[in-house]
Design a protein around this motif. Structure first.
Motif, short mmCIF file in Angstrom:
data_model
loop_
_atom_site.label_atom_id
_atom_site.label_comp_id
_atom_site.label_asym_id
_atom_site.label_seq_id
_atom_site.Cartn_x
_atom_site.Cartn_y
_atom_site.Cartn_z
N LYS A 50 0.67 -1.21 -0.07
CA LYS A 50 -0.15 0.15 0.02
C LYS A 50 0.76 1.26 0.13
O LYS A 50 0.32 2.54 -0.20
N ILE A 59 -6.88 -1.86 11.33
CA ILE A 59 -8.05 -2.49 11.76
C ILE A 59 -7.85 -4.05 11.90
O ILE A 59 -7.49 -4.65 10.79
N THR A 111 -3.16 0.42 22.05
CA THR A 111 -4.64 0.36 21.75
C THR A 111 -4.68 -0.35 20.30
O THR A 111 -3.62 -0.46 19.41
N ALA A 113 -7.47 -1.47 17.08
CA ALA A 113 -8.82 -1.28 16.41
C ALA A 113 -9.34 -2.38 16.11
O ALA A 113 -8.75 -3.15 15.44
N ALA A 135 -6.38 -5.76 8.58
CA ALA A 135 -6.66 -5.18 6.94
C ALA A 135 -7.23 -3.70 6.91
O ALA A 135 -8.08 -3.09 7.64
N GLU A 174 -16.18 3.87 4.65
CA GLU A 174 -15.40 2.96 5.67
C GLU A 174 -15.97 2.88 7.01
O GLU A 174 -17.13 3.60 7.00
N PRO A 216 -5.68 8.30 10.29
CA PRO A 216 -5.54 9.18 8.95
C PRO A 216 -6.94 9.73 8.40
O PRO A 216 -6.89 10.87 7.77
N GLY A 217 -7.74 9.04 8.80
CA GLY A 217 -9.31 9.72 8.47
C GLY A 217 -9.40 11.25 8.99
O GLY A 217 -9.85 12.05 8.54
P1 AMP Z 1 -8.15 1.80 6.94
O1 AMP Z 1 -8.50 0.50 7.07
O2 AMP Z 1 -7.21 2.03 5.79
O3 AMP Z 1 -9.43 2.70 6.49
O4 AMP Z 1 -7.58 2.50 8.20
C1 AMP Z 1 -7.76 2.34 9.41
C2 AMP Z 1 -8.09 3.42 10.53
O5 AMP Z 1 -8.11 2.87 11.77
C3 AMP Z 1 -6.98 4.39 10.28
O6 AMP Z 1 -7.67 5.60 10.22
C4 AMP Z 1 -6.32 4.19 11.43
O7 AMP Z 1 -5.54 5.16 12.08
C5 AMP Z 1 -7.19 3.98 12.47
N1 AMP Z 1 -6.75 3.03 13.50
C6 AMP Z 1 -6.21 1.94 13.70
N2 AMP Z 1 -5.72 1.45 14.90
C7 AMP Z 1 -6.05 2.66 15.61
C8 AMP Z 1 -5.58 2.75 17.23
N3 AMP Z 1 -5.24 2.09 17.83
N4 AMP Z 1 -5.96 4.06 17.23
C9 AMP Z 1 -6.82 5.09 16.63
N5 AMP Z 1 -6.83 4.63 15.56
C10 AMP Z 1 -6.74 3.50 14.79
#
Ligand code: AMP
Ligand code: MG
Length: 318
Positions: A50, A59, A111, A113, A135, A174, A216-217
């Motif tokens: 990516k 996530i 933490t 997700a 993923a 998303e 990144p959102g």
């Molecule tokens: P994507 O799967 O590409 O849509 O991105 C996954 C989103 O989950 C991203 O914006 C990550 O920054 C967010 N994310 C994943 N793990 C964490 C975490 N531990 N704390 C905050 N945000 C998270």
């Protein structure tokens, strides 16, 4: 290569995941690029494919509550309530991580997700793999998320050996991401579950802007096509030029003859609009236009997630 998401190919994909491979698969939100969440080297391949920066955590997708308990350190009551109401579905919970989740998955955060997808193919793939699957969306970092197998192939091509084709993603944006803290719930990203719905079952969700970027959102631009995006309130003032495109909220008669028009919905259904958002953006982006105008939509319910994506796409060129 794209393969139909039959039992045979799901099992082949699961086999690849168990061996440390990376596969693309459909979820109800967007297509994901998955690897064994417990295998740091496998997860590293996702970042490589990516071109995703390592500060951006992934996530972790689970298919059972048992699996959820393995990846988190604690499961507070408020999280259980959200899981009961919205899982499987487009809600991601950020919770303290357990020791089995490697640092690369969480970008060094304490933490993780977690989300339980509703899409049958995603669930079958996780079950067949027997491990949680880390993923992100199956696209190059920062670009439009893929909502069909063809989108994945045109963006990542041969970098992914198996792309499971499960048709068009029904939700199309998303997941909503919330962080469960002692003090309450914090919104990290607007998405497929409206904030109003979460508040109805779990109480107040704060939408505070933190100094540090946790998702990144939250970056000022993301989810962006190559073409310049301009949000407009009134589309009738746009010059009728064939180098322009318009994404309109609802179908209606307009005087344009030359502009490329796409509609998010027939008559204003926000669910339909969300499901069509990335499809419209991908299709217009492929035409190499000079500008894609996007009609503003009401910022209620799923409209918040849609407008969030459009504003972030617009921010890339401004
Ligand atoms: P994507 O799967 O590409 O849509 O991105 C996954 C989103 O989950 C991203 O914006 C990550 O920054 C967010 N994310 C994943 N793990 C964490 C975490 N531990 N704390 C905050 N945000 C998270
Ligand atoms: Mg993404």
């Amino acid at each position: 290569m794209i393969y139909p998401a039959t039992e045979t190919f799901i099992h082949e994909a699961a086999h690849s995941i168990r061996l440390g491979g990376v596969v693309a698969f459909p979820t109800e939100t967007v297509y994901g690029l998955g690897a064994n969440a417990l295998n740091a080297e496998a997860v590293a391949k996702i970042f490589e494919i990516k071109q995703r920066p390592f500060f951006d955590p992934l996530i972790v997708h689970v298919a059972s509550h048992e699996m959820t308990r393995e990846v988190v350190a604690t499961l507070p009551d408020i999280a259980l309530r959200c899981m009961k109401a919205f899982w499987p579905g487009p809600l991601t919970l950020v919770l303290p991580k357990s020791a089995i989740i490697p640092q690369i998955v969480t970008a060094g955060l304490d933490t993780v997700a977690v989300r339980m997808p509703e899409h049958e193919v995603a669930q079958k793939l996780i079950h067949a793999s027997g491990v949680p699957i880390a993923a992100p969306s199956a696209n190059p970092f920062g670009y439009l998320s893929p909502t069909t197998a063809e989108h994945v192939f045109s963006q990542l091509g041969d970098k992914v050996e198996i792309i499971l084709d499960g048709g068009k993603c029904p939700v199309g944006v998303e997941s909503t991401i919330i962080k469960i803290e002692d003090e309450g719930i914090v919104l990290l990203r607007y998405g497929g579950i409206p904030v109003e719905d979460i508040e109805a079952v779990a109480g107040k969700v704060s939408v505070i802007r933190k100094q540090e970027v946790e998702a990144p959102g939250q970056l000022p631009y993301h989810y962006a096509p190559e073409t310049k995006i301009v949000l407009v309130k009134d589309v009738s003032k746009i010059p009728d030029d064939s180098s322009y495109g318009i994404i309109m909220y609802k179908k209606r008669d307009v005087a344009f003859k030359n502009i490329h028009i796409m509609y998010l919905s027939d008559d204003g259904d926000l669910r339909q609009a969300a499901a069509n958002l990335f499809t419209c953006l991908h299709a217009l982006d492929a035409l190499r236009l000079s500008v894609i105008y996007a009609e503003e939509i009401p910022e209620i319910g799923l409209g918040k997630a849609i407008m969030d994506r459009l504003k972030k796409a617009q921010a890339r060129h401004s």
